[in-house]
Write an enzyme that holds these catalytic residues in place. Sequence first.
Site, PDB file in Angstrom:
ATOM      1  N   HIS A 179      62.627  77.171  91.645  1.00 26.45           N
ATOM      2  CA  HIS A 179      62.842  77.181  93.095  1.00 26.45           C
ATOM      3  C   HIS A 179      61.609  77.556  93.898  1.00 26.45           C
ATOM      4  O   HIS A 179      61.383  77.035  94.981  1.00 26.45           O
ATOM      5  CB  HIS A 179      64.058  78.033  93.449  1.00 26.45           C
ATOM      6  CG  HIS A 179      65.326  77.290  93.166  1.00 26.45           C
ATOM      7  ND1 HIS A 179      66.071  77.514  92.051  1.00 26.45           N
ATOM      8  CD2 HIS A 179      65.888  76.246  93.812  1.00 26.45           C
ATOM      9  CE1 HIS A 179      67.086  76.661  92.045  1.00 26.45           C
ATOM     10  NE2 HIS A 179      66.999  75.888  93.099  1.00 26.45           N
ATOM     11  N   ARG A 280      69.389  73.504 101.875  1.00 29.45           N
ATOM     12  CA  ARG A 280      69.828  74.488 100.873  1.00 29.45           C
ATOM     13  C   ARG A 280      70.258  75.774 101.592  1.00 29.45           C
ATOM     14  O   ARG A 280      69.438  76.669 101.831  1.00 29.45           O
ATOM     15  CB  ARG A 280      68.681  74.805  99.908  1.00 29.45           C
ATOM     16  CG  ARG A 280      68.293  73.681  98.958  1.00 29.45           C
ATOM     17  CD  ARG A 280      67.187  74.162  98.021  1.00 29.45           C
ATOM     18  NE  ARG A 280      67.004  73.304  96.881  1.00 29.45           N
ATOM     19  CZ  ARG A 280      66.071  72.344  96.800  1.00 29.45           C
ATOM     20  NH1 ARG A 280      65.258  72.124  97.812  1.00 29.45           N
ATOM     21  NH2 ARG A 280      65.963  71.614  95.705  1.00 29.45           N
ATOM     22  N   ARG A 311      74.289  71.549 102.260  1.00 30.61           N
ATOM     23  CA  ARG A 311      74.836  71.803 100.931  1.00 30.61           C
ATOM     24  C   ARG A 311      75.387  73.225 100.949  1.00 30.61           C
ATOM     25  O   ARG A 311      74.688  74.145 101.370  1.00 30.61           O
ATOM     26  CB  ARG A 311      73.714  71.690  99.887  1.00 30.61           C
ATOM     27  CG  ARG A 311      74.273  71.747  98.512  1.00 30.61           C
ATOM     28  CD  ARG A 311      73.664  72.502  97.416  1.00 30.61           C
ATOM     29  NE  ARG A 311      72.555  73.350  97.519  1.00 30.61           N
ATOM     30  CZ  ARG A 311      71.536  73.306  96.658  1.00 30.61           C
ATOM     31  NH1 ARG A 311      71.504  72.386  95.719  1.00 30.61           N
ATOM     32  NH2 ARG A 311      70.564  74.174  96.744  1.00 30.61           N
ATOM     33  N   GLU A 409      74.919  66.892  89.357  1.00 33.13           N
ATOM     34  CA  GLU A 409      73.835  67.617  88.695  1.00 33.13           C
ATOM     35  C   GLU A 409      74.281  68.256  87.384  1.00 33.13           C
ATOM     36  O   GLU A 409      73.508  68.921  86.713  1.00 33.13           O
ATOM     37  CB  GLU A 409      73.219  68.653  89.640  1.00 33.13           C
ATOM     38  CG  GLU A 409      74.202  69.595  90.304  1.00 33.13           C
ATOM     39  CD  GLU A 409      73.535  70.540  91.307  1.00 33.13           C
ATOM     40  OE1 GLU A 409      72.305  70.659  91.324  1.00 33.13           O
ATOM     41  OE2 GLU A 409      74.279  71.179  92.071  1.00 33.13           O
ATOM     42  N   ASN A 432      67.012  67.983  89.366  1.00 31.43           N
ATOM     43  CA  ASN A 432      66.409  69.199  88.802  1.00 31.43           C
ATOM     44  C   ASN A 432      67.366  69.838  87.801  1.00 31.43           C
ATOM     45  O   ASN A 432      66.984  70.221  86.695  1.00 31.43           O
ATOM     46  CB  ASN A 432      66.120  70.224  89.908  1.00 31.43           C
ATOM     47  CG  ASN A 432      65.269  69.650  91.010  1.00 31.43           C
ATOM     48  OD1 ASN A 432      64.558  68.684  90.781  1.00 31.43           O
ATOM     49  ND2 ASN A 432      65.341  70.216  92.198  1.00 31.43           N
ATOM     50  N   ASP A 433      68.612  69.969  88.227  1.00 32.33           N
ATOM     51  CA  ASP A 433      69.596  70.562  87.320  1.00 32.33           C
ATOM     52  C   ASP A 433      70.107  69.545  86.304  1.00 32.33           C
ATOM     53  O   ASP A 433      70.354  69.892  85.150  1.00 32.33           O
ATOM     54  CB  ASP A 433      70.760  71.152  88.111  1.00 32.33           C
ATOM     55  CG  ASP A 433      70.422  72.534  88.638  1.00 32.33           C
ATOM     56  OD1 ASP A 433      69.834  73.316  87.876  1.00 32.33           O
ATOM     57  OD2 ASP A 433      70.721  72.829  89.803  1.00 32.33           O
ATOM     58  N   ARG A 443      64.908  74.822  83.393  1.00 30.53           N
ATOM     59  CA  ARG A 443      63.922  74.250  84.308  1.00 30.53           C
ATOM     60  C   ARG A 443      62.858  75.243  84.748  1.00 30.53           C
ATOM     61  O   ARG A 443      61.819  74.854  85.279  1.00 30.53           O
ATOM     62  CB  ARG A 443      64.632  73.668  85.546  1.00 30.53           C
ATOM     63  CG  ARG A 443      65.300  74.697  86.398  1.00 30.53           C
ATOM     64  CD  ARG A 443      66.258  74.070  87.401  1.00 30.53           C
ATOM     65  NE  ARG A 443      65.723  74.042  88.744  1.00 30.53           N
ATOM     66  CZ  ARG A 443      66.422  73.713  89.821  1.00 30.53           C
ATOM     67  NH1 ARG A 443      67.682  73.359  89.725  1.00 30.53           N
ATOM     68  NH2 ARG A 443      65.878  73.713  91.005  1.00 30.53           N
ATOM     69  N   CYS A 480      68.470  64.002  95.582  1.00 29.39           N
ATOM     70  CA  CYS A 480      67.774  65.033  96.339  1.00 29.39           C
ATOM     71  C   CYS A 480      67.010  65.993  95.429  1.00 29.39           C
ATOM     72  O   CYS A 480      66.460  66.980  95.887  1.00 29.39           O
ATOM     73  CB  CYS A 480      68.744  65.787  97.243  1.00 29.39           C
ATOM     74  SG  CYS A 480      70.032  66.625  96.342  1.00 29.39           S
TER      75      CYS A 480
END
Length: 554
Positions: A179, A280, A311, A409, A432-433, A443, A480
């Site tokens: 992140h 986010r 989100r 995800e 990403n996830d 990650r 995204c």
Amino acid sequence: MKGFAVARAYILNHHTPTVEHSRIQSEEEAERELSAFQEAGRRVMKEIREEMAKSPSPDALAILESQLFMIDDPDFRGRVEGYIREGHRRAAWAVESAEGEIVEALSRLRSDSFRERISDIEDVSSRLIASITRSGHGGPVIQDSSVLIADYLLPSEFLSLDLSLVKAIVLEKGGLTSHVAILSRAEGVPCLTSASSATRLVRKGSLVAFDGDEGAIYIDPDDEVLERIRAGLSGSADTDTSLPAITLDGVEIAVEANIEDARSIEAVKRSGASGIGLFRTEFLLMGGHGSDQVYSQVAEKMKGCGDVCFRTYDIGGDKMVDGISENEENPVLGYRAVRLCMDRKDIFRPQLKAILKASVFGNVRIMFPMISGAGELDEVLSLFEDVKRECRSEGIAFDENIKVGIMIEVPSAAITADILARKVDFFSVGTNDLVQYTLAVDRGNEKIAHLYNRLHPAVLRLLKMTADAADEAGIELGICGEMAGDEMVTPLLVGLGYRNLSMNISSMARVKRLIRNISLADAQALAKRALNMTSYREISNLMEYFHAEIGFDK
Ligand code: PEP
Ligand code: MG
């Protein structure tokens, strides 16, 4: 991230926390330091109790018990509080000094049992100092232009930085999709991750030249390196985001922005983004500048500039929020996102209501993270309907046609995308996830960052399954995750059917330029070839080959 910087090193090592030496200036500051100390005491006691619950050995239990006793010891607490109140010293300094005095007194007693007590005191005090500094009361305090070199950085610490002074960030831990790496890209701060031992190798205050193209830093660089980096600093970066993202054969791709802070709205508007594809919201809770009004303010400011997709809170994993997240052995697979929110309706319902209220101020969408299957989605949607009913009964106006989407995800969501697609208006893939869970590769772990292969055939198949399901159900489809902002894979994503790409503002110019240089037909042929390949290396080579063929420079 690409970019160049030259500045003095600021070192942050959480294991040897920086104890601030400056004095407190006001009563309020003293109160803040006292509560930081008390809060740290509570946190460390909780940690110790958790360790005691797990510890089988009587020796370990005895040590932990004496550490608990030490935190509550009136002599120790009195000394620390005295330093803060009367000595006008900060909490971490006060703990360090109280520890020093007690250790000195005990070492004069020359007895083995007292010597053991010394190590307990040292241990407890370093835990307390770490907890105080980590809680943001003594974290990175950067006062000059610097390259920040840290063992790791918490998202909350990143948010507390003065980014006008941070020229680049070098982290020992964390991968490209951690992140903090995402946040720094969003803010245009060059960031290098997985730089092992950096905090030991670089001396505080030494001159550092950062070369993001090479992924390297130079300590006390010579003139030749400095000249190259300075040339890079003044070099021509891709900056024109105003041109459209339309392929050679006329297909328009919506290039949207990922943000985590309402303060980025002006930058989004300047960027020519088609909207905000990912807000986010959990960062609102970390930065301390979030309130229910933020959603309406953002919607209003973005009116006429595209949709805003909020989100819902994705708390947990590496995004810890004081008072909500819990310490877990396996946080990434644990109590996070909708799982946590469905259990904490006291924070979830107000958020849903605030998003509904915002929907009359602009084009608002809502998106739920970490959905793993239809049952869970039904429960979340039913709660959302319940909050809508509550709004109606209270006379609160909202957009009855608000679009509802989910992030894809978790592999189980991609595999059952055909079922989920019937229940929502859009999908946005969180690569990403999705990559992390599909390949079982953390990650944020630099030791296995080389295994985090976003072009693994398994990932491609899940992207394809999701795209087919969205197409079949006739719903919107986007991405995204960080992949959306990587022009190397843009042709593949477009070829697979993705029409909304949401990314950090700093990636937009290159992605848009790439889109203007490809045709949908070529992108589809590319995707077809990639799907028939057996290894990520082959697929990766194919992407590079495609870029070379269209003459798209790196
Ligand atoms: C993702 O997982 O790809 C995503 C966009 O969400 P986050 O990075 O916040 O987990
Ligand atoms: Mg995610």
